[in-house]
Design an enzyme around this catalytic site. Structure first.
Site, short mmCIF file in Angstrom:
data_model
loop_
_atom_site.label_atom_id
_atom_site.label_comp_id
_atom_site.label_asym_id
_atom_site.label_seq_id
_atom_site.Cartn_x
_atom_site.Cartn_y
_atom_site.Cartn_z
N ALA A 62 0.68 -1.36 -0.04
CA ALA A 62 -0.08 0.12 0.07
C ALA A 62 1.06 1.36 0.05
O ALA A 62 1.84 1.29 0.51
CB ALA A 62 -0.86 0.17 1.20
N GLY A 103 0.89 -5.14 1.05
CA GLY A 103 -0.07 -5.25 0.29
C GLY A 103 0.41 -6.01 -1.17
O GLY A 103 -0.53 -6.39 -1.76
N GLU A 106 0.14 -9.57 -0.66
CA GLU A 106 -1.25 -9.84 -0.60
C GLU A 106 -2.06 -9.68 -1.70
O GLU A 106 -2.73 -10.73 -1.90
CB GLU A 106 -1.99 -8.77 0.72
N GLU A 126 3.98 -5.02 7.74
CA GLU A 126 3.10 -4.01 8.16
C GLU A 126 3.39 -3.88 9.84
O GLU A 126 3.10 -2.72 10.13
CB GLU A 126 1.52 -4.59 8.03
#
Ligand code: 3HC
Ligand code: NAI
Length: 699
Positions: A62, A103, A106, A126
């Site tokens: 992200a 992310g 992910e 994270e």
């Protein structure tokens, strides 16, 4: 990435994440992916899709800069986007190179097959940002790699190599030729099979062992107590993985989302994001742009092979830079080299280094007793005794011998770099490199800019800090630079508190509970109380007689031969050599000393201990900023997080001060000034920011 660039290879579409420098999955990228997939899913000529990264890597996850901002409403958030891609009936293959983090991984876990290039690292870091993998990572990774691996990876945040990832089942294959060719071949194969693609969210094998043994979560929580002390995110990660074993995927995802939302705006996450960006900001120096030429460092010299010189030589050897150490005589050289060897041997004995690696490193360290041996070095770091005359003599010799482009660095911790530089005819090549002890372990490096240090010298030293695996922070010349100058305030107040009524264990407990690895007295015992004693004795003549002296107790402790852990006793006595125990003899000494100093001892609250130790430290940080000794408040934070164990989840002293409120701190300093003396006067910058209602972050 305004639109995801698409390349067609027959029936396969290759979509590239393209958002330099790290392909962060910000709103534009997500919108681009959504648009590309909408087209490709509707296109009957496309039978399968490959997602790859453009440039250096697959994706770092992200876009951290978007956290805390209101997301655009017309773009899917990352978890929704990944669920949607996973639901695709056309197979989606992730072709991973460089890094797939957070992310990014992910997203790959939402794909139906994962293939990686050699030299790839993947993981869910994270937690190091005070959050948890919030795009399905806590639900998919345990299903794919098992609960135990998921706990380890998500709670540590570590990235693993593609080989380890393959072993753990996080990826399906390693490409041995061109990554995209291999991914396209696999996509064709999957499309040809024509079955429903394999979706991570529907797997369950990874969960069964933990479902049969739910007690493993409590055991894991127990095992992480020490490293997760004071933080919320690691525990939230465990709760989410636990939820994956109890709840159907969709509910687990909702659970994860709620936990993520609670973390992402909290101080812990804000502090750790601040730390992340602060550590990257340090290398930006306004008057030394990235384009500044640097001196390539292919060989190094170190002068002096004592505590610091030996460690610094190891730092060069560890980075693959051959290093020559010059000592004053053969005896001192043998001594120093023996200590280096023993240091490496201890690492080998603990299984943290191979014998071969040790042999290679020792082979890259050469000893000499003649300065001529370093005539061709690209950088020389001086680490001789802390005496100006000795240092100047060394720099005069270096000036006469070294090649013209060399960087001449001093490791001094208290002396004036400009006076040292003045001993040479090339002060522009001189700079301070203040390593912290033990130099081969501590990541902080204060790079001390002299009045005449040239941009090339500065850029070379800052670049070198990265090569050496250090975090280099540029500071100016002053007594103690940034770190030790602020430390002095903290240690002084800790000593005064003990004279006034606290005991060392009270102060240490408060500081430990705040999040430091240890308090000031345990730290002094570890570092050796004799170091400060020697300095105090040397400076005794210059000490103003009308000022309160903070060394009375420390001097008495040293007079009793209690230098700390190395003598088995200091502020504490020691069990097993390392565990501090309060000592009745020291308590008696403290009570007697307070009486002698005319102090009537009082009860001191934990809150006062915290404020007295940390507010003056922040106050000194404000003076340092005002004087331009540090470039940014966030640089001061990096110094304290990397060099002194200031808890990262509090973001460093200046970030923490903003969270307390500078008006609160300025008012406390005024009170301390009235109660104790003018050394506690609030710094003008602190007063100004408090009056304006702003903070160090606004500078
Ligand atoms: N978002 C925004 N900016 C990022 C970023 C990210 N995820 N990752 C890196 N950057 C920026 C850095 O700030 C830096 O900017 P600058 O050049 O302006 O200083 C630039 O990208 C290059 O970064 P590095 O200097 O760190 O590059 P390296 O090559 O040394 O390291 C890396 C690459 C290992 C990927 C490292 O950048 C990294 O660890 N990044 C963060 C990874 C991470 O924590 N990802 C999780 C994000 S949170 C998430 O995904 C939430 C999700 O679960 C919902
Ligand atoms: P040390 O006393 O352990 O080592 C100094 C070494 O320099 C000795 O081995 C000595 O033989 C050698 N030496 C002296 N004069 C020399 C000369 N003319 N030529 C070659 N070698 C010579 O000292 P330490 O602790 O390693 O400190 C070195 C420097 O690092 C000092 O400037 C100190 O202030 C600084 N420093 C020390 C830290 C610490 O924790 N010890 C931390 C950060 C900086």
């Amino acid at each position: 990435m305004s639109a995801a660039p698409i390349e067609r290879r027959g029936p396969i579409a290759v979509v590239r994440l393209d958002n330099p420098p790290v392909n962060g999955l910000g709103a534009a990228v997500r919108a681009g992916l959504e648009a590309a997939f909408n087209d490709l899913l509707a296109d009957s000529d496309v039978s399968a899709i490959v997602i790859a990264g453009a440039g250096r890597m697959f994706s770092a996850g992200a876009d951290i800069k978007e956290f805390g901002k209101t997301p655009p409403t017309n773009v899917p958030n990352l978890p929704e986007l990944i669920d949607w891609l996973e639901a695709s009936i056309k197979p989606v293959v992730a072709a991973i190179h460089g890094v797939a983090a957070g992310g990014g991984l992910e997203l790959a876990l939402g794909c139906h097959y994962r293939i990686a290039a050699p030299k790839t690292r993947v993981g869910l870091p994270e937690v190091t940002l005070g959050i948890l993998p919030g795009a399905g990572g806590t639900q998919r990774l345990p299903r794919v790699a098992g609960v135990e691996a998921a706990l380890d990876l998500i709670v540590s945040g570590r990235l693993v190599s593609e080989r380890e990832a393959l072993k753990l089942g996080m990826i399906d294959a390693i490409a041995d030729g061109d990554l995209i060719d291999a991914a396209v071949a696999k996509a064709i194969e999957l499309a040809d099979v024509g079955e429903n693609p394999r979706r991570s969210s529907t797997l369950s094998d990874g969960l069964t062992e933990a479902q049969a043994n739910p007690g493993l979560f409590d055991a894991f929580r127990k095992s992480m107590e020490k490293r997760a002390r004071g933080m919320n995110a690691p525990y939230a990660c465990v709760r989410c993985i636990e939820a994956a074993t109890r709840l159907p995927f969709a509910e687990g995802r909702r659970f994860e989302h709620e936990e993520f939302k609670a973390l992402v705006t909290a101080v812990e996450a804000r502090a750790m994001r601040h730390a992340f960006f602060a550590e990257r900001e340090v290398s930006k120096i306004p008057d030394v742009p990235d384009s500044t030429p640097t001196q390539p460092i292919e060989s190094a010299g170190v002068i002096g092979c004592g505590t610091m010189g030996g460690g610094i030589a190891m730092v060069f050897a560890n980075a693959g830079i051959p290093v020559t150490i010059v000592e004053s005589d053969e005896g001192a050289l043998d001594n120093g080299l023996t200590k280096i060897r023993a240091n490496y041997q201890a690492t080998v004995d603990k299984g943290r280094m191979s014998q071969q690696a040790m042999d290679e490193r020792m082979a890259s360290i050469t000893g000499a007793t003649d300065f001529a041996a370093i005539a061709d070095a690209d950088i020389v770091v001086e680490a001789v005794f802390e005496e100006m005359a000795v240092k100047q003599q060394v720099f005069r010799s270096l000036d006469g011998i070294c090649q013209p482009d060399v960087v001449l660095a001093t490791n001094t911790s208290t002396l004036d770099v400009d006076t040292i530089a003045a001993a040479t005819g090339r002060p522009e090549s001189v700079i301070g490199t203040h390593f912290f002890s033990p130099a081969n372990v501590m990541r902080l490096l204060e790079v001390v800019r002299g009045a005449k240090s040239s941009p090339q010298t500065i850029a070379t030293a800052m670049g070198l800090s990265k090569t050496l695996g250090k975090v280099g922070v540029l500071v100016g010349v002053c007594d103690g630079f940034v770190g030790n100058r602020m430390l002095h305030q903290y240690l002084r107040e800790a000593a005064f508190l003990v004279e006034e009524g606290a005991l060392p264990q009270d102060v240490d407990r408060v500081i430990f509970e705040f999040g430091f690895p240890m308090g000031p007295f345990a730290m002094s015992d570890l570092a050796g109380n004799d170091v400060g004693w020697r300095i105090r004795k040397a400076q005794a003549a210059e000490r103003p007689s009308n000022q309160r002296y903070s060394g009375t107790l420390a001097d008495r402790i040293c007079e009793r031969g209690r230098f700390g852990q190395k003598t088995g006793a200091g502020w504490y006595r020691y069990k097993d050599g390392r565990t501090p125990l309060p000592d009745p003899d020291i308590e008696a000494l403290i009570l007697a000393t307070s009486q002698e100093l005319g102090m009537s001892r009082r009860v001191i609250s934990d809150q006062e201990i915290l404020e007295r130790c940390l507010y003056p430290l922040v106050n000194e940080g404000a003076k340092i900023l005002d004087e331009g000794i540090a470039l940014r408040a966030s640089d001061v934070d990096v110094v304290w997080m990397q060099g002194y164990g200031f808890p990262r989840y509090r973001g460093g002293p200046m970030f923490w001060a903003d969270t307390v409120g500078l008006d609160v701190i300025a008012a406390a300093m005024r009170r301390f000034q009235a109660e104790h003396g003018d050394w506690m006067a609030p710094a003008p910058l602190l007063e100004r920011l408090a009056d304006e209602g702003t903070g160090f972050k606004d500078l």
